[in-house]
Design a protein around this motif. Sequence first.
Motif, PDB file in Angstrom:
ATOM      1  N   ARG A 120       0.742  -1.289   0.151  1.00 38.86           N
ATOM      2  CA  ARG A 120      -0.033   0.005  -0.073  1.00 38.86           C
ATOM      3  C   ARG A 120       0.825   1.134   0.018  1.00 38.86           C
ATOM      4  NH1 ARG A 120      -5.069  -1.071   2.212  1.00 38.86           N
ATOM      5  NH2 ARG A 120      -5.593   1.198   1.865  1.00 38.86           N
ATOM      6  N   PRO A 121       1.443   1.548  -1.180  1.00 42.16           N
ATOM      7  CA  PRO A 121       2.372   2.544  -1.069  1.00 42.16           C
ATOM      8  C   PRO A 121       1.827   4.065  -0.927  1.00 42.16           C
ATOM      9  CG  PRO A 121       2.066   2.000  -3.351  1.00 42.16           C
ATOM     10  CD  PRO A 121       1.365   0.731  -2.264  1.00 42.16           C
ATOM     11  N   GLN A 122       0.382   4.013  -1.050  1.00 41.39           N
ATOM     12  CA  GLN A 122      -0.105   5.267  -0.726  1.00 41.39           C
ATOM     13  C   GLN A 122      -0.364   5.489   0.554  1.00 41.39           C
ATOM     14  OE1 GLN A 122      -1.311   2.513  -1.769  1.00 41.39           O
ATOM     15  NE2 GLN A 122      -3.722   2.425  -1.011  1.00 41.39           N
ATOM     16  N   VAL A 123      -0.129   4.774   1.435  1.00 38.50           N
ATOM     17  CA  VAL A 123      -0.480   4.772   2.996  1.00 38.50           C
ATOM     18  C   VAL A 123       0.827   5.754   3.571  1.00 38.50           C
ATOM     19  CG1 VAL A 123      -0.572   3.899   5.036  1.00 38.50           C
ATOM     20  CG2 VAL A 123      -1.680   2.872   3.311  1.00 38.50           C
ATOM     21  N   GLY A 124       0.474   6.916   4.083  1.00 36.36           N
ATOM     22  CA  GLY A 124       1.485   7.702   4.604  1.00 36.36           C
ATOM     23  C   GLY A 124       2.141   8.489   3.715  1.00 36.36           C
ATOM     24  N   THR A 173      -2.917  10.343   8.076  1.00 35.84           N
ATOM     25  CA  THR A 173      -1.842  11.403   8.051  1.00 35.84           C
ATOM     26  C   THR A 173      -0.575  10.774   7.248  1.00 35.84           C
ATOM     27  OG1 THR A 173      -1.185  10.510  10.413  1.00 35.84           O
ATOM     28  CG2 THR A 173      -2.890  12.108  10.376  1.00 35.84           C
ATOM     29  N   GLU A 174      -0.009  11.852   6.687  1.00 41.17           N
ATOM     30  CA  GLU A 174       1.129  11.343   5.967  1.00 41.17           C
ATOM     31  C   GLU A 174       2.157  10.918   7.066  1.00 41.17           C
ATOM     32  OE1 GLU A 174       3.344  14.170   4.149  1.00 41.17           O
ATOM     33  OE2 GLU A 174       3.020  15.931   5.532  1.00 41.17           O
ATOM     34  N   PHE A 175       3.550  10.387   6.674  1.00 38.84           N
ATOM     35  CA  PHE A 175       4.388   9.926   7.518  1.00 38.84           C
ATOM     36  C   PHE A 175       5.109  10.923   8.326  1.00 38.84           C
ATOM     37  CE2 PHE A 175       4.685   5.707   4.805  1.00 38.84           C
ATOM     38  CZ  PHE A 175       3.910   5.094   5.809  1.00 38.84           C
ATOM     39  N   VAL A 176       5.272  12.047   8.019  1.00 35.75           N
ATOM     40  CA  VAL A 176       5.909  12.969   8.419  1.00 35.75           C
ATOM     41  C   VAL A 176       5.251  13.516   9.784  1.00 35.75           C
ATOM     42  CG1 VAL A 176       7.066  15.343   8.553  1.00 35.75           C
ATOM     43  CG2 VAL A 176       7.544  13.768   6.676  1.00 35.75           C
ATOM     44  N   ARG A 177       3.776  13.882   9.347  1.00 34.52           N
ATOM     45  CA  ARG A 177       2.932  14.340  10.627  1.00 34.52           C
ATOM     46  C   ARG A 177       2.740  13.017  11.657  1.00 34.52           C
ATOM     47  NH1 ARG A 177      -0.583  18.255  11.793  1.00 34.52           N
ATOM     48  NH2 ARG A 177      -0.104  19.355  10.081  1.00 34.52           N
ATOM     49  N   SER A 178       2.571  11.666  11.070  1.00 30.89           N
ATOM     50  CA  SER A 178       2.728  10.653  11.847  1.00 30.89           C
ATOM     51  C   SER A 178       3.858  10.513  12.822  1.00 30.89           C
ATOM     52  CB  SER A 178       2.419   9.323  11.110  1.00 30.89           C
ATOM     53  OG  SER A 178       1.135   9.338  10.463  1.00 30.89           O
ATOM     54  N   ALA A 179       5.074  10.912  12.244  1.00 24.94           N
ATOM     55  CA  ALA A 179       6.327  10.826  13.151  1.00 24.94           C
ATOM     56  C   ALA A 179       6.200  11.885  14.029  1.00 24.94           C
ATOM     57  CB  ALA A 179       7.303  11.055  12.104  1.00 24.94           C
ATOM     58  N   GLY A 230      10.653  14.588   3.291  1.00 19.81           N
ATOM     59  CA  GLY A 230       8.956  14.393   3.144  1.00 19.81           C
ATOM     60  C   GLY A 230       8.862  12.698   3.288  1.00 19.81           C
ATOM     61  N   ALA A 231       7.635  12.559   3.000  1.00 17.01           N
ATOM     62  CA  ALA A 231       6.842  11.156   3.246  1.00 17.01           C
ATOM     63  C   ALA A 231       7.622   9.961   2.765  1.00 17.01           C
ATOM     64  CB  ALA A 231       5.552  11.419   3.056  1.00 17.01           C
ATOM     65  N   GLY A 232       7.814  10.142   1.358  1.00 20.68           N
ATOM     66  CA  GLY A 232       8.596   9.096   0.629  1.00 20.68           C
ATOM     67  C   GLY A 232       9.678   8.596   1.358  1.00 20.68           C
ATOM     68  N   PHE A 233      10.691   9.577   1.805  1.00 24.94           N
ATOM     69  CA  PHE A 233      11.880   9.177   2.604  1.00 24.94           C
ATOM     70  C   PHE A 233      11.680   8.477   3.935  1.00 24.94           C
ATOM     71  CE2 PHE A 233      15.170  10.443   5.655  1.00 24.94           C
ATOM     72  CZ  PHE A 233      16.327   9.868   5.328  1.00 24.94           C
ATOM     73  N   ALA A 236      10.499   4.942   3.192  1.00 25.03           N
ATOM     74  CA  ALA A 236      11.954   3.872   2.649  1.00 25.03           C
ATOM     75  C   ALA A 236      12.557   3.648   3.956  1.00 25.03           C
ATOM     76  CB  ALA A 236      12.752   4.874   1.836  1.00 25.03           C
ATOM     77  N   VAL A 237      12.894   4.607   5.150  1.00 30.01           N
ATOM     78  CA  VAL A 237      13.487   4.236   6.182  1.00 30.01           C
ATOM     79  C   VAL A 237      12.783   3.330   7.068  1.00 30.01           C
ATOM     80  CG1 VAL A 237      14.710   5.402   8.308  1.00 30.01           C
ATOM     81  CG2 VAL A 237      14.963   6.417   5.950  1.00 30.01           C
ATOM     82  N   LEU A 238      11.437   3.492   7.234  1.00 28.93           N
ATOM     83  CA  LEU A 238      10.792   2.789   8.019  1.00 28.93           C
ATOM     84  C   LEU A 238      10.931   1.407   7.533  1.00 28.93           C
ATOM     85  CD1 LEU A 238       7.114   3.495   9.304  1.00 28.93           C
ATOM     86  CD2 LEU A 238       7.548   1.425   7.974  1.00 28.93           C
ATOM     87  N   LEU A 239      10.866   0.994   6.334  1.00 22.98           N
ATOM     88  CA  LEU A 239      10.892  -0.560   5.614  1.00 22.98           C
ATOM     89  C   LEU A 239      12.079  -0.882   6.232  1.00 22.98           C
ATOM     90  CD1 LEU A 239       9.390  -0.075   2.444  1.00 22.98           C
ATOM     91  CD2 LEU A 239       8.440  -1.341   4.277  1.00 22.98           C
TER      92      LEU A 239
END
Length: 255
Positions: A120-124, A173-179, A230-233, A236-239
């Motif tokens: 689900r690449p759109q999540v976050g 929420t996107e990953f940055v806000r989630s973080a 941003g969220a894409g980075f 990637a780090v999360l994975l």
Amino acid sequence: MGAGDWAVLMAAATAAGWVDAVVGGGGLILLPALFVVAPQLTPAAALATNKLTAICGTGAAVVTFARRIRLQWPVLAPAAVLAAVAAAAGAATVSRIDKDLFVPMVMVVLVAVAVFVTLRPQVGTTLVHEPPTARRTVLVVLTAAAVIGFYDGLLGPGTGTFLIITFATLLGTEFVRSAAMAKVINLGSNFGALVYFAAAGYVWWSLGLALAVCNIAGAVAGSRTALRRGAGFVRAVLLVVVLVMVVRLGWQQFG
């Protein structure tokens, strides 16, 4: 400890702060370093000292994120308090849990997280069209604070990662806000666990505070990197961190 030992721990604390600020999981770096460099530490003392170091870095990450992202403090502040209570309860329960059964379950959840994020690449990475209702936000944040906060006091690895995935998935929420949200909750859970460990006399204060300086530097750098890249980075780090956590826990459990 000699100068070389201090250099290793300072480098580990800096790296842990960076990783923790971006996606969580910094304990996977600093804890093994503590066990190797300072073998005289008991597991409880290592966990307690790591909490002292981590809470300083987490606090610095919260300040850095809050300067750039508007956070819902009326929800997050009570949730952080709830996470503190839950983490203290988890720390007090640690001796009553059979980790031989608990750790494999955590590994399964981490693998499921990696598969989910991959499929689900759109999540976050993209915002939902309809933001969650205030009621849903409160329910998700408080439940995550209680459940994952308890886990943080009990075991710990992946706390920030679980929080980020929960907020990205259930709130959109996107990953940055989630973080950023995760760091507020994690600050509370770190505090709760630290209070319990300190009361039990497990904390090595001088070592933990010395490493905290490096952890703060890493946390500030990590949060700034997440905000800039941003969220894409972050995805990637999360994975990468999730896969490392699975390997590390598997090695500890079955190696």
